[in-house]
Design a protein around this motif. Structure first.
Motif, short mmCIF file in Angstrom:
data_model
loop_
_atom_site.label_atom_id
_atom_site.label_comp_id
_atom_site.label_asym_id
_atom_site.label_seq_id
_atom_site.Cartn_x
_atom_site.Cartn_y
_atom_site.Cartn_z
N TYR A 28 1.25 16.99 4.67
CA TYR A 28 1.14 17.56 3.33
C TYR A 28 0.22 16.67 2.48
O TYR A 28 0.06 15.47 2.74
N PHE A 29 -0.39 17.28 1.47
CA PHE A 29 -1.20 16.52 0.52
C PHE A 29 -0.28 15.78 -0.44
O PHE A 29 0.71 16.33 -0.93
N GLU A 30 -0.62 14.53 -0.70
CA GLU A 30 0.18 13.73 -1.63
C GLU A 30 0.30 14.45 -2.97
O GLU A 30 -0.69 14.91 -3.55
N GLY A 31 1.53 14.59 -3.44
CA GLY A 31 1.77 15.31 -4.68
C GLY A 31 2.06 16.79 -4.49
O GLY A 31 2.43 17.48 -5.43
N TYR A 32 1.88 17.30 -3.25
CA TYR A 32 2.06 18.72 -2.97
C TYR A 32 3.15 18.96 -1.92
O TYR A 32 3.16 19.98 -1.25
N GLN A 33 4.07 18.04 -1.81
CA GLN A 33 5.18 18.18 -0.86
C GLN A 33 6.02 19.41 -1.18
O GLN A 33 6.65 20.00 -0.29
N SER A 81 -4.25 4.64 7.14
CA SER A 81 -3.15 4.01 7.87
C SER A 81 -2.75 4.94 9.00
O SER A 81 -3.35 6.01 9.18
N VAL A 82 -1.75 4.56 9.75
CA VAL A 82 -1.38 5.37 10.91
C VAL A 82 -1.01 6.79 10.51
O VAL A 82 -1.27 7.74 11.26
N ASN A 83 -0.45 6.98 9.31
CA ASN A 83 0.02 8.30 8.90
C ASN A 83 -0.77 8.93 7.76
O ASN A 83 -0.40 10.00 7.28
N GLN A 84 -1.87 8.30 7.32
CA GLN A 84 -2.56 8.79 6.13
C GLN A 84 -4.06 8.91 6.34
O GLN A 84 -4.70 8.00 6.91
N PHE A 85 -4.62 10.04 5.86
CA PHE A 85 -6.05 10.27 5.86
C PHE A 85 -6.50 10.45 4.41
O PHE A 85 -5.90 11.24 3.67
N LYS A 104 0.83 -1.20 0.00
CA LYS A 104 0.00 0.00 0.00
C LYS A 104 0.87 1.25 0.00
O LYS A 104 0.63 2.20 -0.73
N LYS A 105 1.94 1.24 0.81
CA LYS A 105 2.83 2.41 0.85
C LYS A 105 3.56 2.58 -0.48
O LYS A 105 3.77 3.69 -0.94
N LEU A 106 3.92 1.48 -1.10
CA LEU A 106 4.62 1.55 -2.38
C LEU A 106 3.73 2.19 -3.45
O LEU A 106 4.15 3.05 -4.19
N LEU A 107 2.45 1.81 -3.47
CA LEU A 107 1.54 2.37 -4.46
C LEU A 107 1.32 3.86 -4.24
O LEU A 107 1.28 4.64 -5.19
N ILE A 108 1.21 4.24 -2.99
CA ILE A 108 1.02 5.66 -2.68
C ILE A 108 2.25 6.45 -3.09
O ILE A 108 2.17 7.53 -3.65
N ILE A 135 -5.03 12.03 -0.53
CA ILE A 135 -4.29 11.54 0.64
C ILE A 135 -3.58 12.70 1.33
O ILE A 135 -2.83 13.46 0.70
N TYR A 136 -3.84 12.84 2.63
CA TYR A 136 -3.07 13.77 3.45
C TYR A 136 -2.10 12.94 4.27
O TYR A 136 -2.51 12.02 5.00
N GLN A 137 -0.83 13.27 4.17
CA GLN A 137 0.25 12.44 4.70
C GLN A 137 0.94 13.10 5.89
O GLN A 137 1.35 14.26 5.82
N PHE A 138 1.06 12.34 6.99
CA PHE A 138 1.94 12.74 8.09
C PHE A 138 3.24 11.94 8.00
O PHE A 138 3.27 10.85 7.43
N ALA A 139 4.31 12.49 8.54
CA ALA A 139 5.63 11.90 8.37
C ALA A 139 5.80 10.61 9.15
O ALA A 139 5.41 10.50 10.31
N ALA A 140 6.42 9.63 8.49
CA ALA A 140 6.82 8.39 9.16
C ALA A 140 8.20 8.56 9.79
O ALA A 140 8.54 7.89 10.77
#
Length: 509
Positions: free
Chosen positions: A148-153, A93-97, A2-6, A54-59
């Motif tokens: 950050y929003f995926e693709g908008y880092q 997931s723990v870091n993704q909404f 799942k993380k790889l696809l994202i 996807i809104y991503q928090f840092a791992a």
């Protein structure tokens, strides 16, 4: 998977939009409502792409070499359209909404617990990489509060922090109209903010302005005394590097009695941040504070200027180790000690015993010598036994760098050691021009001598016993292993080659 696809999705988005095309993101952070919670509002300047859900928090974060999973600290995550209606949100997931209909989104809100006072079962966040809010201060590391929003880092950011009006603010970020400005998420993470009842001091090293901001809970430390203690170190660093590869620098100090958790320091491109125990400021403790600062300040060279593509384009989603941790931390630790010795700040006996003999003892007695520097890097994010062994990067890593320095001096007839190699790398590489993760060992060999490739294979990629006696003898030094400790001393008689190499090795700058 799942993380790889994202991750692949994020890379695909980046090929469609350049940084100039991305909308500005405005973060409003309120720390006035609750002493343990950051209240965050994020507003994009324009509509997002329909596929950006996807809104991503840092791992993890650059230079921490640990898994953090900051999404664990998030609560009350909500998304809204321009009419104030809520959009559907699913925690993936723990870091993704995941946000439904992201193209209609105008803002998101959420709460973020501070890391200092929030207990977690595993993967504790180092204090210097965490966040804190109290009545008289706030420590803000962007990755612990913002996502950050995926693709908008790479979107440009504006960041406001609502605290107390009379607080001083220390950060390397610029400020305009009440907002801190960051060119992108990586820049924000690279620029911690310390706010509160702080002391301040500044100076200029060559043409580089240097600022110090200090929070001391019990008032035992202040910026002026810290600057006084660091002045010789700063001058020695300038001598070692000839010129500083930054146009400004900020030290952020946070002293707290009886801190709960791992204390230490964290390097950044234009600043470094320290969370340390507030002991009595004895000469011995002040010296240890300066030694730590010397290490962190030298990180302006590596990995902040000299680094591989893994650091250049950091992956906040999935921790990715770099084989060149030996250089990022090992060479930095060696240089931070050697520059003090060659700059006359530390005396010869002190250097021989503390920077060499003591490190050999610790490496051999307290860590598993079957762990190569490469393995320390490969396992750095895994916790457990890897976390215990990781600290050896500052001992074995420094020792290997010292041996490399001796070998280079030997092969060049005393003309060029590791310092000179680092100066060449500064000229050849830098931000926007990373070294190769795959070919850097070969590139370094091409810059130096064929024999250096064998050195890398034996002592970085593999865990062969380090040849301390053999290499120290090349520069007229002797290692003695005793029951109560190790010592390194100068030989009473040296031959011409040893004298020449010792003079080249120990020369004042």
């Amino acid at each position: 998977m799942k993380k790889l696809l994202i991750l692949c999705g994020a890379l695909a988005m980046s090929t469609l939009m350049t940084a100039q095309d991305l909308p500005e993101m405005t973060y409003d952070i309120d720390i006035s409502q609750n002493l343990d919670t950051f209240f965050v509002t994020l507003s994009p300047a324009s509509a997002l792409d329909k596929s950006t859900n996807i809104y991503q928090f840092a791992a993890t974060a650059p230079g921490t070499y640990q898994t953090m999973n900051l999404g664990r600290f998030v609560s009350s995550f909500r998304a809204f359209d321009k009419k104030g209606r809520e959009l559907s949100v699913t925690r993936k997931s723990v870091n993704q909404f995941e946000i439904d209909k992201p193209h209609k989104l105008t803002k998101i809100t959420y709460q973020m617990a501070e890391t200092f006072d929030t207990q977690v079962e595993d993967f504790p966040v180092y204090l210097m990489c965490g966040s804190s809010i109290e009545e008289d201060h706030a420590l803000i590391n962007a990755h612990t509060i913002m996502g950050y929003f995926e693709g908008y880092q790479k979107s440009p950011l504006r960041i406001s922090v609502k605290g107390k009006d009379n607080w001083k603010v220390g950060t390397a970020l610029s400020r305009k109209d009440g907002y801190f400005l960051a060119s992108n998420f990586d820049h924000a993470v690279d620029s911690p903010i310390l706010m509160g009842e702080l002391s301040f001091a500044d100076t200029t090293i060559a043409d580089t302005p240097v600022e110090i901001y200090t929070y001391s809970q019990q008032g035992k430390f202040d910026s002026k005394s810290l600057l006084t203690g660091m002045s010789d170190m700063l001058d020695a660093t300038l001598q070692f590097l000839v010129k500083l590869p930054v146009d400004r620098y900020t030290f952020l100090y946070f002293f707290e009695p009886d801190p709960i958790g791992a204390t230490g320091a964290w390097e950044h491109s234009y600043s470094s941040e320290y969370v340390l125990e507030e002991k009595e400021p004895t000469p011995e403790y002040m010296r240890s504070v300066t030694d730590i600062a010397s290490h962190e300040f030298f990180h302006i060279v590596t990995p902040l200027n000299i680094h591989s593509e893994i650091v250049e384009s950091f992956n906040f989603v999935s921790p990715t180790p770099s084989v060149h941790l030996w250089m990022y931390e090992g060479v930095t630790e060696w240089a931070s000690n050697m520059l003090l010795y060659r700059g006359g700040v530390v005396q010869e006996e002190d250097y021989l015993q503390n920077a060499i003999a003591y490190k050999i003892l610790v490496d051999e007695k307290y860590f598993d010598e079957s762990w190569s520097l490469k393995k320390l890097s490969d396992e750095s994010f895994n916790g457990g036994e890897a976390s215990r062994q990781y600290a050896n990067i500052y001992f074995r890593g420094s020792l290997v760098a010292g041996l490399l320095d001796i070998r280079l001096l030997e092969l060049s007839g005393g003309q060029s050691g590791l310092r000179e190699l680092m100066l060449k790398l500064i000229d050849q590489y830098g931000k926007g021009k990373p070294v190769s993760e795959k070919t850097f060992f070969d590139d370094l060999t091409a810059m130096t001598y064929p024999e250096i490739r064998d050195f890398f294979d034996q002592y970085i990629l593999e865990a062969n016993p380090l040849p301390h006696e053999e290499y120290l003898a090349k520069i007229g030094l002797k290692l003695t292993r005793g029951e109560t400790g190790f010592s390194v001393t100068k030989m009473e008689e040296m031959d011409a080659s040893q004298k020449m190499l010792f003079e080249a090795w120990s020369k004042n700058l």
